[in-house]
Design a protein around this motif. Structure first.
Motif, PDB file in Angstrom:
ATOM      1  N   VAL A   1     -56.163   3.040  -7.871  1.00 14.28           N
ATOM      2  CA  VAL A   1     -54.775   3.314  -7.468  1.00 14.28           C
ATOM      3  C   VAL A   1     -54.743   4.433  -6.431  1.00 14.28           C
ATOM      4  CG1 VAL A   1     -52.533   4.165  -8.256  1.00 14.28           C
ATOM      5  CG2 VAL A   1     -53.744   2.434  -9.594  1.00 14.28           C
ATOM      6  N   GLU A   2     -55.578   5.438  -6.622  1.00 13.11           N
ATOM      7  CA  GLU A   2     -55.649   6.525  -5.639  1.00 13.11           C
ATOM      8  C   GLU A   2     -56.160   6.007  -4.288  1.00 13.11           C
ATOM      9  OE1 GLU A   2     -58.059   9.527  -7.468  1.00 13.11           O
ATOM     10  OE2 GLU A   2     -56.394  10.308  -8.685  1.00 13.11           O
ATOM     11  N   ARG A   3     -57.114   5.071  -4.326  1.00 14.76           N
ATOM     12  CA  ARG A   3     -57.610   4.506  -3.065  1.00 14.76           C
ATOM     13  C   ARG A   3     -56.509   3.675  -2.394  1.00 14.76           C
ATOM     14  NH1 ARG A   3     -63.139   1.019  -1.497  1.00 14.76           N
ATOM     15  NH2 ARG A   3     -62.499   0.818   0.696  1.00 14.76           N
ATOM     16  N   TRP A   4     -55.733   2.928  -3.200  1.00 17.66           N
ATOM     17  CA  TRP A   4     -54.616   2.156  -2.634  1.00 17.66           C
ATOM     18  C   TRP A   4     -53.620   3.087  -1.951  1.00 17.66           C
ATOM     19  CZ3 TRP A   4     -49.331   2.189  -3.641  1.00 17.66           C
ATOM     20  CH2 TRP A   4     -48.595   1.134  -3.085  1.00 17.66           C
ATOM     21  N   THR A   5     -53.303   4.200  -2.609  1.00 19.79           N
ATOM     22  CA  THR A   5     -52.350   5.156  -2.037  1.00 19.79           C
ATOM     23  C   THR A   5     -52.860   5.700  -0.708  1.00 19.79           C
ATOM     24  OG1 THR A   5     -51.678   5.794  -4.287  1.00 19.79           O
ATOM     25  CG2 THR A   5     -51.067   7.286  -2.505  1.00 19.79           C
ATOM     26  N   LYS A   6     -54.156   5.975  -0.654  1.00 21.81           N
ATOM     27  CA  LYS A   6     -54.749   6.561   0.569  1.00 21.81           C
ATOM     28  C   LYS A   6     -54.935   5.504   1.656  1.00 21.81           C
ATOM     29  CE  LYS A   6     -58.981   9.009   2.028  1.00 21.81           C
ATOM     30  NZ  LYS A   6     -59.616   7.910   2.785  1.00 21.81           N
ATOM     31  N   ASP A   7     -55.562   4.364   1.308  1.00 23.46           N
ATOM     32  CA  ASP A   7     -55.927   3.372   2.316  1.00 23.46           C
ATOM     33  C   ASP A   7     -54.742   2.536   2.789  1.00 23.46           C
ATOM     34  OD1 ASP A   7     -58.430   4.327   1.806  1.00 23.46           O
ATOM     35  OD2 ASP A   7     -59.351   2.386   1.391  1.00 23.46           O
TER      36      ASP A   7
END
Length: 331
Positions: free
Chosen positions: A321-327
């Motif tokens: 989820v953190e990667r989705w928020t960033k990417d």
């Protein structure tokens, strides 16, 4: 005197209700209240077993069951994704029971030792308002890849994985199909076509119904309901494959009403119980291949399902989820 008589009657009624409640099957339900009531009422009608239902969403239900471990207040946990029931087993909160119907269920719909059995399944789907797309001269999508079409710019609603397990199921589906980097490249490419990321996992179907969006992504029941009610909605299961949720049930360790708890497991996994999913219009898909989901509801063998590892899903959720928020969102 009248006050005394009223007090005696009240005490008698309270005693009667306590005895009645003691004989009822107590169910903590994490299925939405409306559909849980439909199914449990049908169970009572079929078997004569009285049910006392308490609605609790998945997290609070597990916490309450654990808090009551020394003195269980319920007999069955009904609903919540199967991985929650796996966790309940690990915490020694549930009892094994080999239902007579277990052989009719494929492996993903039961615990091999009988600690939980599935109730229903819901695949991820794309809901399409055919009238709106036709008015715009846009095609009907058939695949995940199709959704990247520039003709859909700003026209798609889907939940946010920051708040929705449904959206996380989409990420897991794409990970299985494309690998992690490929999945996030796809989601980033899809982002310009997203009208909004909703907080709720079921909000996109609501927006589809009122024409706020012509394309929506979530689990299938909301779309199947709209189609059944006569809305110009197509339910599309992307051709590359879709993830799915499995709602399950467990008998709680130390259940006071063990016989009736087993009856509920047997009934819900029977052809009769599974048939009630369609008869009561839950729009959930049956877990038995010999039971129809009703008119307009596809059988599981008509949908390409993508399985994911629940252990991986649980351990990597925050990171993904953190990667989705960033990417994807660029935050």
């Amino acid at each position: 005197m009248k006050s005394f008589v009223r007090s005696v009657l009240a005490a008698a009624m309270a005693s009667f209700m306590a005895v009645s409640s003691a004989h009822a099957l107590v169910v903590y339900s994490s299925v939405d209240e409306e559909n849980a009531k439909k199914l449990l009422d049908a169970f009572t009608k079929s078997t004569g077993v009285d049910v006392q239902m308490v609605f609790l969403s998945s997290g609070p239900a597990l916490s309450r069951i654990e808090a009551e471990k020394a003195r269980p207040q319920a007999d069955v946990w009904f609903g919540a994704p199967s991985e929650n029931h796996m966790l309940a087993r690990e915490r020694d909160l549930t009892e094994p029971y080999a239902s007579q119907n277990a052989s009719a269920l494929s492996d993903e719909f039961k615990d091999k030792d009988g600690y939980w059995h599935a109730i229903y399944t819901n695949p991820v789907a794309v809901g399409v308002r055919t009238d709106i797309l036709e008015s715009r001269g846009a095609p009907i999508p058939a695949s995940w890849e199709d959704l990247k079409n520039p003709a859909y710019k700003g026209l798609i609603q889907m939940p946010s994985p920051q708040s929705s397990g449904t959206a996380y199921a989409v990420i897991l589906t794409l990970l299985k199909e494309r690998g992690e980097d490929g999945a996030f490249e796809y989601l980033k490419a899809l982002n310009p076509n997203i009208q909004t990321y909703t907080q709720s996992g079921t909000a996109p179907s609501g927006a589809l119904g009122v024409g706020e969006t012509p394309i929506a992504i979530q689990f299938s029941p909301g779309f199947l309901k709209l189609a059944d009610e006569g809305y110009p909605v197509n339910v599309v299961f992307p051709s590359e494959g879709v993830g799915y949720e499995v709602a399950a049930m467990s008998i709680l360790k130390g259940a006071q009403n063990m016989d009736d708890a087993r009856k509920l497991v047997d009934w819900m996994t029977s052809a009769e119980g599974q048939g009630e999913l369609a008869a009561t219009k839950t729009y959930f898909l049956p877990i038995r291949g010999d039971v129809s989901g009703g008119e307009g509801v596809p059988t599981l063998d008509k949908i390409k399902l993508v399985s994911t590892d629940p252990t991986f899903a649980a351990e990597n959720r925050q990171r993904l989820v953190e990667r989705w928020t960033k990417d994807v969102l660029g935050q």
